[in-house]
Write an enzyme that holds these catalytic residues in place. Structure first.
Site, mmCIF file in Angstrom:
data_model
loop_
_atom_site.group_PDB
_atom_site.id
_atom_site.type_symbol
_atom_site.label_atom_id
_atom_site.label_comp_id
_atom_site.label_asym_id
_atom_site.label_seq_id
_atom_site.Cartn_x
_atom_site.Cartn_y
_atom_site.Cartn_z
ATOM 1 N N GLU A 1 5.904 13.306 19.179
ATOM 2 C CA GLU A 1 6.531 13.570 17.894
ATOM 3 C C GLU A 1 5.759 14.665 17.166
ATOM 4 O O GLU A 1 4.537 14.591 17.021
ATOM 5 C CB GLU A 1 6.564 12.295 17.060
ATOM 6 C CG GLU A 1 7.329 12.433 15.758
ATOM 7 C CD GLU A 1 7.414 11.108 15.001
ATOM 8 O OE1 GLU A 1 8.470 10.843 14.408
ATOM 9 O OE2 GLU A 1 6.425 10.344 15.016
ATOM 10 N N GLU B 1 8.198 0.020 12.326
ATOM 11 C CA GLU B 1 9.197 1.062 12.530
ATOM 12 C C GLU B 1 8.434 2.349 12.754
ATOM 13 O O GLU B 1 7.827 2.890 11.829
ATOM 14 C CB GLU B 1 10.140 1.159 11.321
ATOM 15 C CG GLU B 1 11.494 1.741 11.668
ATOM 16 C CD GLU B 1 11.599 3.233 11.427
ATOM 17 O OE1 GLU B 1 10.585 3.936 11.589
ATOM 18 O OE2 GLU B 1 12.694 3.686 11.084
ATOM 19 N N CYS C 1 11.474 10.276 10.930
ATOM 20 C CA CYS C 1 11.384 9.641 12.247
ATOM 21 C C CYS C 1 12.646 9.842 13.085
ATOM 22 O O CYS C 1 12.601 9.749 14.307
ATOM 23 C CB CYS C 1 11.083 8.155 12.094
ATOM 24 S SG CYS C 1 12.254 7.279 11.034
ATOM 25 N N GLY D 1 5.587 4.243 10.224
ATOM 26 C CA GLY D 1 4.712 5.379 10.478
ATOM 27 C C GLY D 1 4.732 5.763 11.938
ATOM 28 O O GLY D 1 5.698 5.498 12.661
ATOM 29 N N LYS E 1 0.859 -1.176 0.000
ATOM 30 C CA LYS E 1 0.000 0.000 0.000
ATOM 31 C C LYS E 1 0.899 1.231 0.000
ATOM 32 O O LYS E 1 1.679 1.447 0.931
ATOM 33 C CB LYS E 1 -0.914 0.010 1.215
ATOM 34 C CG LYS E 1 -1.864 1.226 1.265
ATOM 35 C CD LYS E 1 -1.311 2.359 2.086
ATOM 36 C CE LYS E 1 -2.270 3.545 2.148
ATOM 37 N NZ LYS E 1 -1.707 4.696 2.895
#
Length: 500
Positions: free
Chosen positions: A399, A265, A299, A243, A189
């Protein structure tokens, strides 16, 4: 095989005569969708092209095709075929490297130098992993007279891969390459924000003649029906997701009933720790790069700057000057230091986070939306630096995913370690010191998967990448990556002794 029509990033013309809608690549064919969406350049607001916007139906087709390929082709059992296909795929990506890099810059917003990493890195990863397809042979031993044990990896089956928009090519290949090397088939995807990049990647993979039909299947969606199908489907044996940590938790929960393998991750709040003895000529430019590279949509963004008190004033002053001098603009402009965020909605989101933080944080550099002149049409945000003391505040804990960093002062080595470990994240950390003893001690105590000393964002395909705590499950790259996509099987043979 005719390549799919995509908007050519150099000439801005359709590259083939297949029409102007970028489609999905499923079971060796180009597949459309009822819904069609537009791709927007985040630097200009201009429409780049149109693309078939998929969902659960396309996800089902991708999983079905991958299942057929796994059950009927030689792919799971022929490691030489896998090696050849991965090497050929590497060659095809190399041949399209400039095209990929420029299109990433136009659709994602990265500076061209950063976009080019998306074009040049896949070939390196694919070649490294092609070697693993041949060398992953397991272990065998005679553990007692006449008793032989062998343990080796077998492909798990169908792998679902959910790719984010911030580095769509690199992060796709990071999961796809080891999944293929292990002998799996894959349903991918791709994100709608970089749909034309996804279509170009599909075109490149479609050029790999040694890849059997249905081994790689790629669909793109802007909604959220195809990805949940990959997560929940009992026909998907492994799910690899890159993500945010909140979404990672949802994926882990929704995939749990099938007990599928998960490789996650997830998010990061990378502490960048500057000790009194650090070389500031080296450290400060890296601290700025760690916030502004990929516009902070990374990230491993160095979003927490921890500075020992003896050099805090000097570092604060240097960072303020550097942040204020960052030139935001179109990634294709060679004078640009930092490109736009992915869209204007994220400009508003990031600015909202900063506004809330100003209730308790001191602005060193406020930054914020850039709306002057030609920048008004794009999704630009100037870098922000906020000084805080309390590690329990949201700006430290959560984040941001934008060019926003906190500035924190510490006194002792133990204080630095406690602050670095104060969040639920544990993806990466940076240490700046000229004392190897400090580096070793602090590295040992920080709870993070990757720790750099006097550098930042150094990644190598030979070494593992992944996070502690809420930053994920499992590892990609390095010798462990292929094991994320395998089942381990132990076979025992009892061999009678020769007659005396």
């Amino acid at each position: 095989m005719t390549p799919q029509a995509v908007r050519d990033p150099v000439t801005d013309q359709n590259s083939t005569d297949r029409g102007d809608v970028a489609e999905h690549w499923i079971d060796g064919e180009w597949i459309g969708s009822d819904a069609v969406s537009e791709s927007i350049n985040p630097a200009t607001g201009e429409v780049l092209g149109r693309w078939a916007d998929g969902g659960e139906a396309e996800a089902r087709a991708a999983v079905d095709a991958a299942g057929r390929a796994f059950n009927t082709s030689l792919w799971p059992r022929d490691r030489n075929l896998r090696n050849r296909a991965l090497l050929e795929m590497a060659d095809r990506f190399d041949a399209h490297a400039e095209e990929v890099g420029r299109l990433v810059t136009m659709e994602n917003g990265k500076k061209l130098a950063e976009g080019m990493l998306e074009g040049t890195t896949p070939g390196l990863t694919l070649r490294h992993t092609a070697g693993q397809a041949l060398t992953d042979t397991g272990i065998s031993a005679e553990v007692a007279p006449g008793q032989w044990f062998s343990t080796y990896g077998e492909p798990a089956g169908v792998v679902g891969v959910i790719v984010p928009w911030n580095s769509p090519v690199v992060l796709l290949i990071r999961s796809l390459a080891p999944a293929l090397a292990a002998g799996n088939t894959v349903a991918v995807k791709m994100p709608g924000q970089t749909a034309l990049v996804a279509n170009l990647v599909s075109t490149i993979i479609a050029e790999v003649g040694s890849l059997p039909r249905g081994v790689v299947n790629i669909f793109t969606e802007s909604g959220n029906t195809g990805a949940p199908y990959l997560v929940a489907s009992p026909d998907v044996q492994v799910l690899s997701y890159t993500g945010s940590s909140p979404v990672g938790r949802i994926i882990a929960a929704n995939g749990a009933p099938t007990l599928k393998r998960m490789n996650l991750e997830l998010g990061g709040k990378t502490p960048m720790i500057v000790f009194d003895d650090a070389d500031l000529e080296t450290a400060v430019p890296l601290l700025v790069a760690a916030v502004t590279t990929f516009t902070g949509e990374f990230c491993m963004t160095g979003s927490r700057i921890l500075v020992q008190r003896g050099v805090a004033d000097e570092v604060r002053t240097r960072l303020a000057e550097a942040f204020e001098s960052v030139r935001v603009g179109d990634g294709l402009d060679p004078d640009t230091d930092m490109g736009p965020l992915i869209d204007k909605a994220n400009v508003a989101r990031v600015d909202g986070v900063v506004e809330e933080a100003l209730a308790y944080a001191t602005p060193v550099v406020r930054g914020g939306p850039a709306t002057d002149g030609v920048l008004a049409a794009g999704a630009f945000y100037r870098p922000t630096l906020l000084e805080v003391d309390d590690v329990n505040t949201p700006i430290v804990q959560k984040e941001v995913f934008g060019p926003v960093a906190t500035f924190e002062v510490f006194d002792t080595e133990a204080d630095a370690i406690a602050r670095a470990n104060a969040t639920e994240m544990g993806l990466a950390a940076g240490i700046f010191t000229n004392d190897i003893n400090i580096s070793r001690r602090v590295s040992r105590e920080i709870q993070a998967g990757t720790i750099w000393t006097n550098t930042w964002a150094a990644i190598n395909d030979g070494f593992a990448e992944g996070g502690y705590k809420a930053s994920g499950i499992g590892r990609l790259r390095g010798p462990l990556a292929i094991t994320e996509f395998q089942e381990a099987k132990t076979v025992v043979h009892a061999i009678p002794s020769l007659p005396v």
